[in-house]
Write an enzyme that holds these catalytic residues in place. Sequence first.
Site, PDB file in Angstrom:
ATOM      1  N   ARG A 247       0.861  -1.174   0.000  1.00 30.93           N
ATOM      2  CA  ARG A 247       0.000   0.000   0.000  1.00 30.93           C
ATOM      3  C   ARG A 247       0.904   1.233   0.000  1.00 30.93           C
ATOM      4  O   ARG A 247       2.037   1.193   0.495  1.00 30.93           O
ATOM      5  CB  ARG A 247      -0.901   0.024   1.235  1.00 30.93           C
ATOM      6  CG  ARG A 247      -1.847  -1.174   1.349  1.00 30.93           C
ATOM      7  CD  ARG A 247      -2.638  -1.098   2.654  1.00 30.93           C
ATOM      8  NE  ARG A 247      -3.571  -2.211   2.781  1.00 30.93           N
ATOM      9  CZ  ARG A 247      -3.282  -3.378   3.386  1.00 30.93           C
ATOM     10  NH1 ARG A 247      -2.070  -3.566   3.903  1.00 30.93           N
ATOM     11  NH2 ARG A 247      -4.179  -4.330   3.469  1.00 30.93           N
TER      12      ARG A 247
ATOM     13  N   LYS B 131      -2.545  -2.818   7.807  1.00 30.70           N
ATOM     14  CA  LYS B 131      -3.705  -2.394   8.579  1.00 30.70           C
ATOM     15  C   LYS B 131      -3.743  -3.146   9.901  1.00 30.70           C
ATOM     16  O   LYS B 131      -3.470  -4.344   9.957  1.00 30.70           O
ATOM     17  CB  LYS B 131      -4.984  -2.646   7.789  1.00 30.70           C
ATOM     18  CG  LYS B 131      -5.112  -1.738   6.561  1.00 30.70           C
ATOM     19  CD  LYS B 131      -6.440  -1.919   5.872  1.00 30.70           C
ATOM     20  CE  LYS B 131      -6.584  -0.929   4.722  1.00 30.70           C
ATOM     21  NZ  LYS B 131      -7.872  -1.071   4.012  1.00 30.70           N
TER      22      LYS B 131
ATOM     23  N   HIS C 199      -2.362   2.731  -6.118  1.00 27.99           N
ATOM     24  CA  HIS C 199      -3.158   1.507  -5.961  1.00 27.99           C
ATOM     25  C   HIS C 199      -3.241   0.733  -7.276  1.00 27.99           C
ATOM     26  O   HIS C 199      -3.443  -0.479  -7.269  1.00 27.99           O
ATOM     27  CB  HIS C 199      -4.558   1.861  -5.445  1.00 27.99           C
ATOM     28  CG  HIS C 199      -5.032   0.935  -4.375  1.00 27.99           C
ATOM     29  ND1 HIS C 199      -4.360   0.767  -3.183  1.00 27.99           N
ATOM     30  CD2 HIS C 199      -6.103   0.101  -4.324  1.00 27.99           C
ATOM     31  CE1 HIS C 199      -5.011  -0.120  -2.439  1.00 27.99           C
ATOM     32  NE2 HIS C 199      -6.061  -0.539  -3.099  1.00 27.99           N
TER      33      HIS C 199
ATOM     34  N   ARG D 280      -0.524  -1.722  -7.165  1.00 28.13           N
ATOM     35  CA  ARG D 280      -0.871  -2.819  -6.253  1.00 28.13           C
ATOM     36  C   ARG D 280      -1.839  -3.792  -6.939  1.00 28.13           C
ATOM     37  O   ARG D 280      -1.685  -5.012  -6.859  1.00 28.13           O
ATOM     38  CB  ARG D 280      -1.490  -2.237  -4.984  1.00 28.13           C
ATOM     39  CG  ARG D 280      -1.931  -3.255  -3.925  1.00 28.13           C
ATOM     40  CD  ARG D 280      -2.293  -2.500  -2.658  1.00 28.13           C
ATOM     41  NE  ARG D 280      -3.106  -3.266  -1.729  1.00 28.13           N
ATOM     42  CZ  ARG D 280      -2.610  -4.088  -0.800  1.00 28.13           C
ATOM     43  NH1 ARG D 280      -1.298  -4.277  -0.719  1.00 28.13           N
ATOM     44  NH2 ARG D 280      -3.411  -4.719   0.029  1.00 28.13           N
TER      45      ARG D 280
ATOM     46  N   HIS E 162      -4.106  -8.961   3.097  1.00 25.06           N
ATOM     47  CA  HIS E 162      -5.563  -8.991   3.262  1.00 25.06           C
ATOM     48  C   HIS E 162      -5.927  -9.936   4.404  1.00 25.06           C
ATOM     49  O   HIS E 162      -5.480 -11.078   4.436  1.00 25.06           O
ATOM     50  CB  HIS E 162      -6.251  -9.481   1.980  1.00 25.06           C
ATOM     51  CG  HIS E 162      -6.239  -8.476   0.879  1.00 25.06           C
ATOM     52  ND1 HIS E 162      -6.436  -8.801  -0.446  1.00 25.06           N
ATOM     53  CD2 HIS E 162      -6.067  -7.125   0.900  1.00 25.06           C
ATOM     54  CE1 HIS E 162      -6.387  -7.708  -1.179  1.00 25.06           C
ATOM     55  NE2 HIS E 162      -6.161  -6.681  -0.398  1.00 25.06           N
TER      56      HIS E 162
ATOM     57  N   TYR F  50      -9.529 -10.030  -7.520  1.00 24.53           N
ATOM     58  CA  TYR F  50      -8.534 -10.081  -8.582  1.00 24.53           C
ATOM     59  C   TYR F  50      -8.748 -11.277  -9.499  1.00 24.53           C
ATOM     60  O   TYR F  50      -8.306 -11.274 -10.642  1.00 24.53           O
ATOM     61  CB  TYR F  50      -7.126 -10.120  -7.986  1.00 24.53           C
ATOM     62  CG  TYR F  50      -6.811  -8.866  -7.209  1.00 24.53           C
ATOM     63  CD1 TYR F  50      -6.537  -7.673  -7.859  1.00 24.53           C
ATOM     64  CD2 TYR F  50      -6.821  -8.867  -5.813  1.00 24.53           C
ATOM     65  CE1 TYR F  50      -6.276  -6.514  -7.148  1.00 24.53           C
ATOM     66  CE2 TYR F  50      -6.554  -7.720  -5.096  1.00 24.53           C
ATOM     67  CZ  TYR F  50      -6.289  -6.548  -5.765  1.00 24.53           C
ATOM     68  OH  TYR F  50      -6.037  -5.408  -5.064  1.00 24.53           O
TER      69      TYR F  50
END
Length: 293
Positions: free
Chosen positions: A144, A168, A239, A242, A265, A274
């Site tokens: 990110r 995150k 992004h 990514r 994730h 994806y």
Amino acid sequence: MYELTDQFINYLRLERGLADNTIQAYSRDLLKFTQFLEKSDLNPLQISRDQIGEYAGALRKGLSARSVARNISATKMFFRFLTSEGYIKENPARLLETPRLPRRLPDVLSMAEVERLLAQPDPSTPMGKRDCAMLELLYATGLRVSELVGLKVLSINLEAGHVRTFGKGSKERLVPMGGKAIQAVREYLSNGRFQLLKGANLPYLFLNFRGRPLTRQGFWKIIKKYGKEANIQKEISPHSIRHSFASHLLEAGADLRSVQVMLGHEDISTTQIYTHVTRKRLKEVHAKCHPRP
């Protein structure tokens, strides 16, 4: 309300370990809720389910579905916090419905477009070496943008060929980096970063021309500039790289679980978007190349 909001924000930061960008978004959303309470002369500790429903209805009149969903999510989490801390006995936002959002397929660059983008920085200058290292590293790891600009020199292990980052929720992960990225980062560390430091002693890997840590906004401008110079017609952002990283891995046969781990994730369903991109690409190839499309 302001005192309760401050306590909630501290809870998100200290106990939930959420990223600063997420916390700032929650703060902005709760400001809207605070304004609604003040305008309606309501107490957050005494508000009813119907009154919260009125707030949600007011949001739907002036905001996009995505913004409404984010605001409602912040409100529901706030009232869960109030309930868990004993400020209220019943959670009036418990049954509040969050709008269903269509899952958008991300913009993905072709491999040729990625090659053109990565070829744009001028490696003869310190700034060019920095930009080359950033772009190569971003495409090699799928970080990110906040993870990329937050990297420190000690986050990079060139011998082992991996980067250590915190995603995150401050969750640590190790992501492998290929030979091209290793070479670009090594060149930047050897012949570019020292000049940008301007005598300072900073731990951050990527610096701006003032010798300060590069910001998300600063990198956004850099990648926009190189996208334009590479004559890429698609809307390009950090992004996009990514997305391209994940999609190109899956197209080449990588398994979904490995890509999930590399992207950081928490839920594999987030990574599964994806696979839709890959299937779409396969259909395009089939229609273009099959003798009886």
